[in-house]
Design a protein around this motif. Structure first.
Motif, short mmCIF file in Angstrom:
data_model
loop_
_atom_site.label_atom_id
_atom_site.label_comp_id
_atom_site.label_asym_id
_atom_site.label_seq_id
_atom_site.Cartn_x
_atom_site.Cartn_y
_atom_site.Cartn_z
N PHE A 155 -4.24 0.02 2.24
CA PHE A 155 -3.04 -0.18 3.04
C PHE A 155 -1.91 0.75 2.61
O PHE A 155 -1.28 1.40 3.44
CB PHE A 155 -2.58 -1.65 2.90
CG PHE A 155 -1.24 -1.94 3.50
CD1 PHE A 155 -1.09 -2.08 4.87
CD2 PHE A 155 -0.13 -2.08 2.68
CE1 PHE A 155 0.16 -2.35 5.42
CE2 PHE A 155 1.12 -2.35 3.22
CZ PHE A 155 1.27 -2.49 4.60
N LEU A 156 -1.68 0.85 1.31
CA LEU A 156 -0.60 1.69 0.80
C LEU A 156 -0.91 3.18 0.95
O LEU A 156 -0.02 3.99 1.19
CB LEU A 156 -0.30 1.35 -0.66
CG LEU A 156 0.32 -0.03 -0.88
CD1 LEU A 156 0.35 -0.39 -2.36
CD2 LEU A 156 1.73 -0.08 -0.29
N ALA A 157 -2.19 3.54 0.83
CA ALA A 157 -2.57 4.94 0.99
C ALA A 157 -2.28 5.44 2.40
O ALA A 157 -2.03 6.64 2.61
CB ALA A 157 -4.05 5.12 0.66
N ALA A 158 -2.28 4.53 3.37
CA ALA A 158 -2.01 4.91 4.76
C ALA A 158 -0.53 4.79 5.12
O ALA A 158 -0.15 5.12 6.25
CB ALA A 158 -2.84 4.04 5.69
N HIS A 159 0.28 4.33 4.19
CA HIS A 159 1.70 4.12 4.48
C HIS A 159 2.47 5.44 4.40
O HIS A 159 2.30 6.21 3.46
CB HIS A 159 2.30 3.11 3.50
CG HIS A 159 3.57 2.47 4.00
ND1 HIS A 159 4.76 3.16 4.09
CD2 HIS A 159 3.81 1.21 4.43
CE1 HIS A 159 5.69 2.34 4.55
NE2 HIS A 159 5.14 1.15 4.77
#
Length: 204
Positions: free
Chosen positions: A75-79
């Motif tokens: 999730f954070l890698a795509a933020h």
């Protein structure tokens, strides 16, 4: 034992080992043994019981922590506000293929197809101001220096490293993922990132 084996952030227990093959070990070993004998530096019954209690749920906790960490890291890698996420469960991690060989759990049918890539990762933001703002804006996640407990923890590594020995990037945050509902964690990080962006703004 203080971390994952105990698993509830309420015990201080571990081992001290020395090597009989090194000069330092040959000097330290007998000295430590003397301290142990003279002062009774052994684990208390309560600490042993707390770790025994933790061991009974270790496999369940670690499985959930790995699942949560994998999903939160993705999730954070795509933020858009996150520069980089360091986690061996991500395809772009330089040791991802090694991790897939070493961390496959045939008993885990959960997220990742049976892989358990660990409950910890780091994320890097653009600078120290943004990182500190995110760490200060989380509410479900606690800001603390520890790992392996039931709660998710976040810390800014560079701020606790000595000035003459800093190794962590200024924008790096370390996360130890706990047992919370994954959607709660995603919402907390998303909200914290938005707040931090609003506070820090477009400053370079």
């Amino acid at each position: 034992a203080t971390k994952y084996l105990g698993g509830h952030s309420d015990v201080l227990l571990g081992t001290v080992t020395t090597s009989p093959l090194t000069t330092a070990g040959q000097q330290l070993g007998p000295a430590i043994r003397t301290v142990q004998t003279a002062l009774g530096a052994t684990a208390s019954p309560l600490d042993c019981w707390l770790v025994l209690r933790g061991l009974r749920t270790l496999h369940l906790r670690v499985e959930r922590q790995c699942q949560n960490a994998t999903e939160l890291a993705q999730f954070l890698a795509a933020h858009e506000l996150v520069e980089k996420v360091y986690y061996p469960g991500l395809n772009d991690h330089p040791q991802h293929d090694i991790a897939k060989r070493q961390m496959f759990n045939t008993n885990n049918g959960g997220i990742g197809g049976g892989y358990g890539f660990g409950g910890m990762f780091s994320l890097e933001l653009r600078d120290e101001a943004m990182a500190m703002a995110v760490a200060g804006a989380v509410s479900t996640v606690f800001r603390a220096t520890s790992l392996g407990g039931t709660e998710t923890l976040i810390e800014h590594r560079a701020s606790i490293e000595p000035d003459d020995g800093k190794v962590s990037p200024e924008g790096l945050l370390r996360v130890s993922v706990g047992l919370e509902n994954i959607e709660d964690l995603k919402r907390d990080f998303h909200r914290a990132l938005e707040i931090a962006h609003e506070i820090v703004g477009g400053r370079n």
